[in-house]
Write an enzyme that holds these catalytic residues in place. Sequence first.
Site, PDB file in Angstrom:
ATOM      1  N   CYS A   8      19.072   6.201  -6.977  1.00 49.74           N
ATOM      2  CA  CYS A   8      18.791   7.133  -8.069  1.00 49.74           C
ATOM      3  C   CYS A   8      17.287   7.373  -8.106  1.00 49.74           C
ATOM      4  O   CYS A   8      16.497   6.436  -8.022  1.00 49.74           O
ATOM      5  CB  CYS A   8      19.264   6.513  -9.384  1.00 49.74           C
ATOM      6  SG  CYS A   8      18.541   7.264 -10.837  1.00 49.74           S
ATOM      7  N   LYS A  24      30.131 -32.235   1.825  1.00 46.24           N
ATOM      8  CA  LYS A  24      29.442 -31.570   0.729  1.00 46.24           C
ATOM      9  C   LYS A  24      30.430 -31.528  -0.434  1.00 46.24           C
ATOM     10  O   LYS A  24      31.453 -30.845  -0.374  1.00 46.24           O
ATOM     11  CB  LYS A  24      29.031 -30.157   1.138  1.00 46.24           C
ATOM     12  CG  LYS A  24      28.247 -29.440   0.065  1.00 46.24           C
ATOM     13  CD  LYS A  24      27.647 -28.162   0.613  1.00 46.24           C
ATOM     14  CE  LYS A  24      26.674 -27.516  -0.346  1.00 46.24           C
ATOM     15  NZ  LYS A  24      27.241 -27.184  -1.637  1.00 46.24           N
ATOM     16  N   LYS A  40      29.185 -24.822   5.878  1.00 40.59           N
ATOM     17  CA  LYS A  40      30.291 -24.535   4.960  1.00 40.59           C
ATOM     18  C   LYS A  40      31.605 -24.359   5.709  1.00 40.59           C
ATOM     19  O   LYS A  40      31.612 -23.920   6.863  1.00 40.59           O
ATOM     20  CB  LYS A  40      29.992 -23.252   4.169  1.00 40.59           C
ATOM     21  CG  LYS A  40      28.761 -23.333   3.278  1.00 40.59           C
ATOM     22  CD  LYS A  40      28.915 -24.406   2.257  1.00 40.59           C
ATOM     23  CE  LYS A  40      28.552 -24.106   0.857  1.00 40.59           C
ATOM     24  NZ  LYS A  40      28.562 -22.890   0.221  1.00 40.59           N
ATOM     25  N   TYR A  98      23.895 -39.362  -3.171  1.00 42.41           N
ATOM     26  CA  TYR A  98      23.580 -38.945  -1.793  1.00 42.41           C
ATOM     27  C   TYR A  98      22.104 -38.618  -1.574  1.00 42.41           C
ATOM     28  O   TYR A  98      21.701 -38.236  -0.493  1.00 42.41           O
ATOM     29  CB  TYR A  98      24.444 -37.755  -1.347  1.00 42.41           C
ATOM     30  CG  TYR A  98      24.416 -36.575  -2.305  1.00 42.41           C
ATOM     31  CD1 TYR A  98      23.245 -35.873  -2.553  1.00 42.41           C
ATOM     32  CD2 TYR A  98      25.571 -36.166  -2.956  1.00 42.41           C
ATOM     33  CE1 TYR A  98      23.222 -34.813  -3.430  1.00 42.41           C
ATOM     34  CE2 TYR A  98      25.562 -35.096  -3.844  1.00 42.41           C
ATOM     35  CZ  TYR A  98      24.389 -34.422  -4.071  1.00 42.41           C
ATOM     36  OH  TYR A  98      24.357 -33.369  -4.942  1.00 42.41           O
ATOM     37  N   CYS A 132      15.967   6.554 -16.022  1.00 42.33           N
ATOM     38  CA  CYS A 132      17.382   6.215 -15.838  1.00 42.33           C
ATOM     39  C   CYS A 132      17.700   4.981 -16.687  1.00 42.33           C
ATOM     40  O   CYS A 132      17.131   3.917 -16.476  1.00 42.33           O
ATOM     41  CB  CYS A 132      17.682   5.935 -14.377  1.00 42.33           C
ATOM     42  SG  CYS A 132      19.379   5.359 -14.120  1.00 42.33           S
ATOM     43  N   CYS A 187      22.365   8.720 -15.013  1.00 44.05           N
ATOM     44  CA  CYS A 187      21.380   9.638 -15.602  1.00 44.05           C
ATOM     45  C   CYS A 187      21.447  11.030 -14.995  1.00 44.05           C
ATOM     46  O   CYS A 187      20.728  11.927 -15.436  1.00 44.05           O
ATOM     47  CB  CYS A 187      19.967   9.067 -15.479  1.00 44.05           C
ATOM     48  SG  CYS A 187      19.313   9.095 -13.809  1.00 44.05           S
ATOM     49  N   CYS A 216      23.166  10.347  -9.663  1.00 44.26           N
ATOM     50  CA  CYS A 216      23.289   9.069 -10.343  1.00 44.26           C
ATOM     51  C   CYS A 216      24.342   9.173 -11.439  1.00 44.26           C
ATOM     52  O   CYS A 216      24.238  10.056 -12.299  1.00 44.26           O
ATOM     53  CB  CYS A 216      21.935   8.685 -10.941  1.00 44.26           C
ATOM     54  SG  CYS A 216      22.044   7.225 -11.995  1.00 44.26           S
TER      55      CYS A 216
HETATM   56  S1  IVH Z   1      21.648 -33.155  -0.444  1.00 42.08           S
HETATM   57  C1  IVH Z   1      17.252 -31.274  -1.290  1.00 42.08           C
HETATM   58  N1  IVH Z   1      24.105 -33.885  -0.057  1.00 42.08           N
HETATM   59  O1  IVH Z   1      24.954 -29.058  -2.736  1.00 42.08           O
HETATM   60  C2  IVH Z   1      18.705 -31.081  -1.457  1.00 42.08           C
HETATM   61  N2  IVH Z   1      23.730 -32.105  -1.583  1.00 42.08           N
HETATM   62  O2  IVH Z   1      23.946 -26.431  -2.029  1.00 42.08           O
HETATM   63  C3  IVH Z   1      19.437 -32.378  -1.541  1.00 42.08           C
HETATM   64  N3  IVH Z   1      25.764 -31.268  -2.648  1.00 42.08           N
HETATM   65  O3  IVH Z   1      22.403 -28.948  -5.109  1.00 42.08           O
HETATM   66  C4  IVH Z   1      20.904 -32.158  -1.632  1.00 42.08           C
HETATM   67  N4  IVH Z   1      27.163 -32.651  -1.657  1.00 42.08           N
HETATM   68  O4  IVH Z   1      24.559 -30.229  -5.675  1.00 42.08           O
HETATM   69  C5  IVH Z   1      23.309 -33.049  -0.705  1.00 42.08           C
HETATM   70  N5  IVH Z   1      26.223 -34.688   0.359  1.00 42.08           N
HETATM   71  C6  IVH Z   1      25.423 -33.852  -0.272  1.00 42.08           C
HETATM   72  C7  IVH Z   1      25.927 -32.919  -1.193  1.00 42.08           C
HETATM   73  C8  IVH Z   1      25.036 -32.049  -1.823  1.00 42.08           C
HETATM   74  C9  IVH Z   1      27.050 -31.668  -2.520  1.00 42.08           C
HETATM   75  C10 IVH Z   1      25.311 -30.175  -3.504  1.00 42.08           C
HETATM   76  C11 IVH Z   1      24.121 -30.459  -4.371  1.00 42.08           C
HETATM   77  C12 IVH Z   1      23.109 -29.419  -4.004  1.00 42.08           C
HETATM   78  C13 IVH Z   1      23.973 -28.352  -3.423  1.00 42.08           C
HETATM   79  C14 IVH Z   1      23.188 -27.479  -2.475  1.00 42.08           C
END
Ligand code: IVH
Length: 704
Positions: free
Chosen positions: A445, A126, A322, A234, A451, A430, A427
Site C-alpha cells: 500500500c 527438546k 526439529k 538441562y 493508511c 485505505c 489497498c
Molecule cells: S538448551 C541458550 N536444551 O527450547 C539456550 N533448551 O527453542 C539454552 N528446550 O528456551 C537452551 N528442551 O525452553 C535446551 N534440552 C534442551 C531443551 C531446551 C527444550 C527449550 C527451552 C528453550 C527453547 C529454545
Amino acid sequence: MAAVKHVDQVTEAEARAELARLAEAIARANRAYHTLDAPEISDADYDALKRRNAALESRFPGLKRPDSPSDQVGAAVAEGFGKVAHAVPMLSLENAFEDTDVADFEERVRNFLGHSGPLTFTAEPKIDGLSLSLRYENGVLVQAATRGDGAVGENVTDNARTIADIPHHLPDAPQLMEVRGEVYMSHADFAALNDRQIGRGEKPFANPRNAAAGSLRQLDAAITAARPLRFFAYAWGALSEPLSDTQLGAIRRLQEMGFQTNPLTVSCDTPAALLAHYRRIEAQRATLGYDIDGVVYKVNDLALQARLGFRSSTPRWAIAHKFPAELAWTRLEGIDIQVGRTGALSPVARLAPVTVGGVVVSNATLHNEDYIAGRDAKGNPIRDGKDLRPGDWVQVYRAGDVIPKINDVDLEKRPESAIPFAFPVTCPECGSEAHRAEGDAVRRCTGGLICPAQAVERLKHFVSRAAFDIEGLGAKQIEMFFKDSLLPIRSPADIFTLAARDRANLARLENRDGYGKTSAAKLFAAIEARRTIPLDRLIFALGIRHVGEAAAALLARHYGSWPQFETAITAARPGSTEWEELTAIDGVGVVLATSLTEAFQNPAERGAIDALVGHLTVLPVERPKGDSPVAGKTVVFTGTLEKMTRAEAKARAEALGAKVAGSVSARTDYVVAGPGAGSKAKDAERLGVPMLTEDEWLALTGAT
Ligand code: IVH
C-alpha cells in the site's frame, strides 16, 4: 523492649519511625518465609505486625510509605507476578529442519573456532514445555522465574516450590547457581487433568504444553500444587563456580544434586552420530510419555562454548533439530488480505478449523500473490504450479511454533465453481494504490501514515515487547484507542500525552468499560515508566522497514546516543561522509541504509519521530565493558588472522564494546592487519590510522 503504646497515643514522629521499622520487619519476615523457606517468626506474630502497621496508617494516612507493606500483598496479587531480571539472559535456540543443517552446524562451529581436531557434541530431546530458571543461594532455592522476553521473566517462586522434581535444598552446590530447564506435563497426567476439567464443567487444555504453562502461571500457588508438573534440568545461568568442563559433566552434576535430567542425553563425535541419535529419539517419540519436538545438539566442551558465545538471541554452540511438521487436510474457505506495518498486503487463508499436532488451526499464511498463483519469486512452479482457490481442499502444516502454512492442494476435490483468486491492486484498507516494485515479491500500500491499517500496525509494533513494551497497552488496547474519538492514540507521541488529555477530558478513561480508577492509573503509570527508553529500543520501535532488533542494536551501539544518531541519519545521503560511515557498519547494507535515511527525510515520518522524541529521555548506550581500552573504538580486521577466526575476533571485539567496521575511514581507530592485508592496510596508511598486528591487538585487549 519498650511497651507498645496504643495507636491513639502515638505521636506523628513516633508513628513515622515505627512505620519504617515495621516495613523492614515485615519485608524481612516475607523474605524468610517466601524466599528462603525458613520462617523466622510465627504466623500470629506476623499478623500482629501487619495489623499494627495498618492501624498506624489509618490514624496517620499521610505517613503511609510508598513501600507500605499493606499495599504489597494486595498489589502482588492484583498485578500478577513480580518481574525478575535474569542475571544471564534466557535465550532461544536456532532451529534446524534438514539433515544437512546438522553438518552445516558442525562446519560453522569449526569455522568460527578455526578448529579441525576432534569435536564432541551432546544430543538430547527438546522438551515441549516452558523454560524455568531456578536460583539457588548457598544451596537454598530462593527464586524461580519464567523466561518472559529472555531478559525479564515472571517471578513464580511459590509455584515452582510445589513441583516435586524441583529440590528446595541442594547438597554440595556452588554458592550461587541458576539451574535452567523445562517444566512439562506427562501425557497420562495431562489426560487425567483434562478429564477433571471436563468433569467440573471447565474448558480442557489444548495440549500438555498449554496445560503446563497454565498451571505454572497461576496466581494461587495452591492451584499449581494440585497440577502434576515435572521438571527436566538441562542448562544453567549465573554460577559462582563452574559445574564441570563439559556439558555432559555439568548435567551429571545436576543429576547428582537431585535434579531430573533426561536419560536420552548422549555425547556424539560426528554429525552422523548426532543424526543416528536423532532417529533413535524420533522412533521412541510416541512412547516417551511426554511431548518433545526435536533434538538439541550442544558443543560438549564448555571452554569452546564460551569462545563461541552468542548471537543476539541464540547461542552459536547449540542448535535444535526439529521433527518434521505435522500435516492435516481441510477446506480453504476464503482468502483475506491484511495490511501490515510497512504496507505489505499479506494474504491469509481462512480455513475450516482442523487439529494439526494438537492445536486447532483456522488461519494460515499464504505469503504473497505468487504463492497463491503457484510460483516462487523467480517464476518457478511451486506445488507443481497448482494455484489456490477459495473452496479448495488444502494440506496444512505446522513446523515448531511457526504460523501454519499450506503445503498442497487436492485438485480432484476442487469444486466446479472455484475461480482463481484475483489479488487486489488497491489497498483494501485505505484505497491507495498497492504497488509491487521490481524484484519485490510483495505488493505494498502506498498510503503511508494515511493508511489506518499501517498506522495501527505501527502502533502495535511500537508497544510490542522488544520495543516500548508498555504494560496494559497491547495490540487490543491499541485497536481500541486508535478508533477512540475522545481519547485517541493515532501516533506514538499520542501515547505520551494520554494522561494529560485524560485529565482535561470530562469523559475520563476510568469511567469506561474495562477500566476503573486503578486500572486507568496503572496504565498512565506504565506509560510514564517508559518515557525513559534505551536508544536501541527506540530505534527498533520506530518500525522502519529493514530495521529489526539486531539492526537497531547495531545502530545504537555505533552512534551511542540519540542526538548523534539523529544528526548522522538526517545528513546521510549517498556520497556524504555520514552515508559512508553508516554503510561501513558491519551488518548495515545499502537496502537498510536507504530505508532508514528515507524515513528520516520524509516530512510526515520525520514529524512523527520528532513529536515522539520530544516526550522522551533517550538513554545512551552503555558500553558493555567501560574499562576495556577498546570500548567505543572502531576497528577493522584485515588479512589472515592466525590466533582466531575473523568471526571470533569480531565477536570478541564487540563483547569488549568495540565497533567492528568493514571498511577503513578517517573514523577508524585501529586496523588489525594479518598477513596478506591488501587495500585496507593501504587505506589505513593513507589516512594515518594506527595499524596493529594480531598480537598487538590481543595485548591491547588483554587477551594474552
Ligand atoms: S538448551 C541458550 N536444551 O527450547 C539456550 N533448551 O527453542 C539454552 N528446550 O528456551 C537452551 N528442551 O525452553 C535446551 N534440552 C534442551 C531443551 C531446551 C527444550 C527449550 C527451552 C528453550 C527453547 C529454545
